[in-house]
Design a protein around this motif. Structure first.
Motif, PDB file in Angstrom:
ATOM      1  N   SER A  38      36.680  57.283   6.186  1.00 54.92           N
ATOM      2  CA  SER A  38      37.718  56.842   5.247  1.00 54.92           C
ATOM      3  C   SER A  38      39.072  57.513   5.476  1.00 54.92           C
ATOM      4  N   LEU A  39      39.155  58.437   6.426  1.00 53.98           N
ATOM      5  CA  LEU A  39      40.431  59.096   6.699  1.00 53.98           C
ATOM      6  C   LEU A  39      41.378  58.160   7.438  1.00 53.98           C
ATOM      7  N   THR A  40      42.649  58.276   7.115  1.00 54.84           N
ATOM      8  CA  THR A  40      43.673  57.504   7.823  1.00 54.84           C
ATOM      9  C   THR A  40      43.870  58.097   9.214  1.00 54.84           C
ATOM     10  N   GLY A  41      44.579  57.386  10.055  1.00 56.20           N
ATOM     11  CA  GLY A  41      44.897  57.901  11.386  1.00 56.20           C
ATOM     12  C   GLY A  41      45.643  59.219  11.318  1.00 56.20           C
ATOM     13  N   GLU A  42      46.576  59.316  10.385  1.00 50.29           N
ATOM     14  CA  GLU A  42      47.344  60.554  10.220  1.00 50.29           C
ATOM     15  C   GLU A  42      46.436  61.696   9.760  1.00 50.29           C
ATOM     16  N   GLN A  43      45.507  61.405   8.861  1.00 49.74           N
ATOM     17  CA  GLN A  43      44.571  62.431   8.404  1.00 49.74           C
ATOM     18  C   GLN A  43      43.625  62.855   9.527  1.00 49.74           C
ATOM     19  N   LEU A  44      43.228  61.917  10.362  1.00 52.76           N
ATOM     20  CA  LEU A  44      42.407  62.282  11.525  1.00 52.76           C
ATOM     21  C   LEU A  44      43.189  63.190  12.469  1.00 52.76           C
ATOM     22  N   ASP A  45      44.481  62.908  12.646  1.00 49.98           N
ATOM     23  CA  ASP A  45      45.334  63.785  13.457  1.00 49.98           C
ATOM     24  C   ASP A  45      45.343  65.195  12.871  1.00 49.98           C
ATOM     25  N   THR A  46      45.486  65.268  11.552  1.00 48.92           N
ATOM     26  CA  THR A  46      45.510  66.556  10.860  1.00 48.92           C
ATOM     27  C   THR A  46      44.190  67.289  11.044  1.00 48.92           C
ATOM     28  N   LEU A  47      43.082  66.572  10.903  1.00 50.97           N
ATOM     29  CA  LEU A  47      41.765  67.187  11.087  1.00 50.97           C
ATOM     30  C   LEU A  47      41.594  67.670  12.522  1.00 50.97           C
ATOM     31  N   GLU A  48      42.026  66.898  13.492  1.00 51.53           N
ATOM     32  CA  GLU A  48      41.940  67.325  14.896  1.00 51.53           C
ATOM     33  C   GLU A  48      42.725  68.610  15.120  1.00 51.53           C
ATOM     34  N   THR A  49      43.919  68.675  14.570  1.00 47.69           N
ATOM     35  CA  THR A  49      44.749  69.880  14.710  1.00 47.69           C
ATOM     36  C   THR A  49      44.072  71.072  14.039  1.00 47.69           C
ATOM     37  N   LEU A  50      43.502  70.844  12.875  1.00 44.40           N
ATOM     38  CA  LEU A  50      42.798  71.915  12.173  1.00 44.40           C
ATOM     39  C   LEU A  50      41.627  72.427  13.009  1.00 44.40           C
ATOM     40  N   LEU A  51      40.872  71.520  13.618  1.00 49.47           N
ATOM     41  CA  LEU A  51      39.705  71.909  14.394  1.00 49.47           C
ATOM     42  C   LEU A  51      40.059  72.662  15.674  1.00 49.47           C
ATOM     43  N   GLU A  52      41.324  72.679  16.039  1.00 47.24           N
ATOM     44  CA  GLU A  52      41.773  73.457  17.197  1.00 47.24           C
ATOM     45  C   GLU A  52      41.964  74.934  16.844  1.00 47.24           C
ATOM     46  N   GLN A  53      41.921  75.270  15.559  1.00 47.15           N
ATOM     47  CA  GLN A  53      42.113  76.642  15.113  1.00 47.15           C
ATOM     48  C   GLN A  53      40.783  77.389  15.180  1.00 47.15           C
ATOM     49  N   SER A  54      40.853  78.709  15.065  1.00 45.19           N
ATOM     50  CA  SER A  54      39.615  79.503  15.150  1.00 45.19           C
ATOM     51  C   SER A  54      38.741  79.263  13.918  1.00 45.19           C
TER      52      SER A  54
END
Length: 97
Positions: A38-54
């Motif tokens: 249910s996440l938007t494309g922008e929210q998926l981008d945000t989640l991807e960026t978050l998952l790049e963190q430790s």
């Protein structure tokens, strides 16, 4: 090269479940399973960026052990925090009730 939405979501779900820090896995994996579709494309981008963190940083931000940097204080982080409490409340207590 464009990745189709289903492949992108599968990759994100895998990354969310395989963090290497079990406490983060148990929040991020179920979150991705439950809300990823249910996440938007922008929210998926945000989640991807978050998952790049430790892992430890992400976990500390989610549970409030460390202040979340402004760049990560997003609607997705708010959703993850809310999900953490929902998931915790729905777990069996282990008392046989």
């Amino acid at each position: 090269m464009t990745i189709d939405p289903d492949s992108r979501l599968r990759r994100l779900r895998f990354r969310a479940w395989h963090r290497g820090f079990r406490e983060a896995d148990l929040i991020l994996g179920p979150f991705a399973d439950t809300h990823g579709q249910s996440l938007t494309g922008e929210q998926l981008d945000t989640l991807e960026t978050l998952l790049e963190q430790s892992d430890r940083e992400i976990y500390a931000w989610i549970v409030g052990q460390e202040p979340t940097p402004e760049a990560f204080e997003t609607d997705v982080m708010a959703m993850i925090r809310a999900f953490r409490f929902e998931a915790h409340a729905s777990r069996p207590t282990g008392d046989g009730a």
